[in-house]
Scaffold this motif. Structure first.
Motif, mmCIF file in Angstrom:
data_model
loop_
_atom_site.group_PDB
_atom_site.id
_atom_site.type_symbol
_atom_site.label_atom_id
_atom_site.label_comp_id
_atom_site.label_asym_id
_atom_site.label_seq_id
_atom_site.Cartn_x
_atom_site.Cartn_y
_atom_site.Cartn_z
ATOM 1 N N ALA A 1 -2.414 -6.778 7.808
ATOM 2 C CA ALA A 1 -0.992 -7.105 7.844
ATOM 3 C C ALA A 1 -0.250 -6.445 8.975
ATOM 4 O O ALA A 1 0.719 -7.005 9.509
ATOM 5 C CB ALA A 1 -0.324 -6.702 6.522
ATOM 6 N N TYR A 2 -0.702 -5.249 9.398
ATOM 7 C CA TYR A 2 0.120 -4.498 10.335
ATOM 8 C C TYR A 2 -0.670 -3.775 11.406
ATOM 9 O O TYR A 2 -0.478 -4.009 12.588
ATOM 10 C CB TYR A 2 0.975 -3.492 9.565
ATOM 11 C CG TYR A 2 1.937 -2.737 10.438
ATOM 12 C CD1 TYR A 2 2.929 -3.399 11.155
ATOM 13 C CD2 TYR A 2 1.857 -1.351 10.573
ATOM 14 C CE1 TYR A 2 3.819 -2.722 11.964
ATOM 15 C CE2 TYR A 2 2.754 -0.665 11.386
ATOM 16 C CZ TYR A 2 3.721 -1.352 12.082
ATOM 17 O OH TYR A 2 4.584 -0.672 12.887
ATOM 18 N N PRO B 1 -7.800 -2.073 4.166
ATOM 19 C CA PRO B 1 -7.979 -3.358 4.846
ATOM 20 C C PRO B 1 -6.740 -4.254 4.785
ATOM 21 O O PRO B 1 -6.484 -5.025 5.715
ATOM 22 C CB PRO B 1 -9.165 -4.001 4.110
ATOM 23 C CG PRO B 1 -9.259 -3.277 2.803
ATOM 24 C CD PRO B 1 -8.769 -1.895 3.058
ATOM 25 N N LEU B 2 -5.954 -4.170 3.712
ATOM 26 C CA LEU B 2 -4.728 -4.962 3.628
ATOM 27 C C LEU B 2 -3.739 -4.551 4.703
ATOM 28 O O LEU B 2 -3.058 -5.386 5.307
ATOM 29 C CB LEU B 2 -4.095 -4.804 2.245
ATOM 30 C CG LEU B 2 -4.753 -5.527 1.073
ATOM 31 C CD1 LEU B 2 -4.031 -5.176 -0.222
ATOM 32 C CD2 LEU B 2 -4.749 -7.031 1.296
ATOM 33 N N GLU C 1 -5.668 7.398 4.148
ATOM 34 C CA GLU C 1 -5.871 6.288 3.216
ATOM 35 C C GLU C 1 -5.285 4.984 3.765
ATOM 36 O O GLU C 1 -5.898 3.912 3.637
ATOM 37 C CB GLU C 1 -5.227 6.624 1.866
ATOM 38 C CG GLU C 1 -5.951 7.724 1.099
ATOM 39 C CD GLU C 1 -5.150 8.248 -0.085
ATOM 40 O OE1 GLU C 1 -5.760 8.892 -0.960
ATOM 41 O OE2 GLU C 1 -3.915 8.028 -0.121
ATOM 42 N N ILE C 2 -4.121 5.073 4.381
ATOM 43 C CA ILE C 2 -3.464 3.880 4.906
ATOM 44 C C ILE C 2 -4.245 3.297 6.078
ATOM 45 O O ILE C 2 -4.414 2.077 6.189
ATOM 46 C CB ILE C 2 -2.011 4.197 5.322
ATOM 47 C CG1 ILE C 2 -1.173 4.527 4.082
ATOM 48 C CG2 ILE C 2 -1.403 3.046 6.107
ATOM 49 C CD1 ILE C 2 -1.107 3.433 3.041
ATOM 50 N N ALA D 1 0.839 -1.200 0.000
ATOM 51 C CA ALA D 1 0.000 0.000 0.000
ATOM 52 C C ALA D 1 0.872 1.246 0.000
ATOM 53 O O ALA D 1 2.025 1.223 0.442
ATOM 54 C CB ALA D 1 -0.935 0.022 1.214
ATOM 55 N N GLU D 2 0.299 2.331 -0.495
ATOM 56 C CA GLU D 2 0.945 3.651 -0.477
ATOM 57 C C GLU D 2 -0.144 4.700 -0.478
ATOM 58 O O GLU D 2 -1.125 4.582 -1.219
ATOM 59 C CB GLU D 2 1.853 3.837 -1.690
ATOM 60 C CG GLU D 2 2.531 5.196 -1.761
ATOM 61 C CD GLU D 2 3.450 5.345 -2.971
ATOM 62 O OE1 GLU D 2 3.871 6.491 -3.241
ATOM 63 O OE2 GLU D 2 3.728 4.334 -3.642
#
Length: 240
Positions: free
Chosen positions: A232-233, A227-228, A222-223, A216-217
């Motif tokens: 993940a983090y 959902p990813l 937005e981050i 992602a960026e």
């Protein structure tokens, strides 16, 4: 033109891909954060950018000049400085002499290096500790000394590797103000950090790595809504 461009960078160690086809740019004057779980490839990417590793594939450009394959001291002279996650000052030297050693990169005399060093110590709040032997500093001040040494080289871009790790709330506030002050000086910042509240508050953009891949960026808003990233983090961090 972007200040720094990472273009399809991959880094292999034996058969292991530590980085896979990473691309992004850092614009002049911004704070770009690099986040992701432990082992995601963040520090490896820093090591590629500042010349400790030559990428297996792809290239890094600074001011549109290819710097992949340059040595760290050459890249530093071009205007890219960095700090390290594990701080290692010149332990038997004073705080001032540590910074003077870095200031010699762009100074023609000891006097000029000394003046530059004192300015940096004033900026980072270490002036009162200038005569202290660096190994005697507490962690928070050693982290600031690491930043001071990088700033003394006169960078256009500074790479900060977990400069907030291990700090108490008061030290954290001081370091945040220093980061904001660095940006006000017109120095571009790329930062690795696990303190998500800090990253969300100071970053202009964020790049997220997971298992050596960019997932992602975008802006902090937005981050935080991706959902990813949450899977993940961010979700992992909140549940830790």
């Amino acid at each position: 033109m972007a200040l720094l461009t990472v273009d399809k960078v991959s880094m292999f160690f034996g058969g292991l891909a530590a980085l896979s086809n990473i691309s992004f740019s850092v614009e002049r004057g911004e704070i770009l954060a690099l986040i992701g779980p432990n082992g995601a490839g963040k520090t490896t990417l820093f090591n590629v950018v500042n010349g400790f590793y030559k990428p297996s594939r792809g290239e890094v450009r600074f001011k549109d000049r290819k710097i992949s394959g340059f040595k760290p001291h050459q890249i530093c002279r071009l205007g890219v400085a960095r700090t390290f996650q594990v701080v290692k000052p010149l332990q038997r030297m004073s705080v001032l002499d540590n910074v003077i050693a870095s200031a010699f990169l762009r100074s023609k005399s000891k006097g000029e290096a000394g003046r530059r060093a004192l300015e940096v110590l004033e900026f980072t709040g270490l002036m009162e500790d200038r005569d202290v032997i660096s190994k005697g500093l507490p962690l928070g001040k050693r982290k600031r000394l690491e930043i001071a040494r990088a700033l003394a080289t006169g960078p256009e871009l500074i790479l900060l590797d977990e400069s907030f790790a291990g700090l108490n709330p008061a030290e954290l506030d001081v370091s945040i103000e220093i980061i904001k002050g660095i940006k006000k000086k017109g120095i571009t910042i790329m930062i690795i950090e696990h303190h998500m509240k800090v990253i969300m508050s100071i970053s202009d953009r964020i790049v997220v790595l997971n298992y050596g891949q960019k997932i992602a960026e975008g802006t902090p808003a937005e981050i935080s809504a991706n959902p990813l990233v949450v899977e993940a983090y961010l979700g992992e961090a909140e549940g830790a």
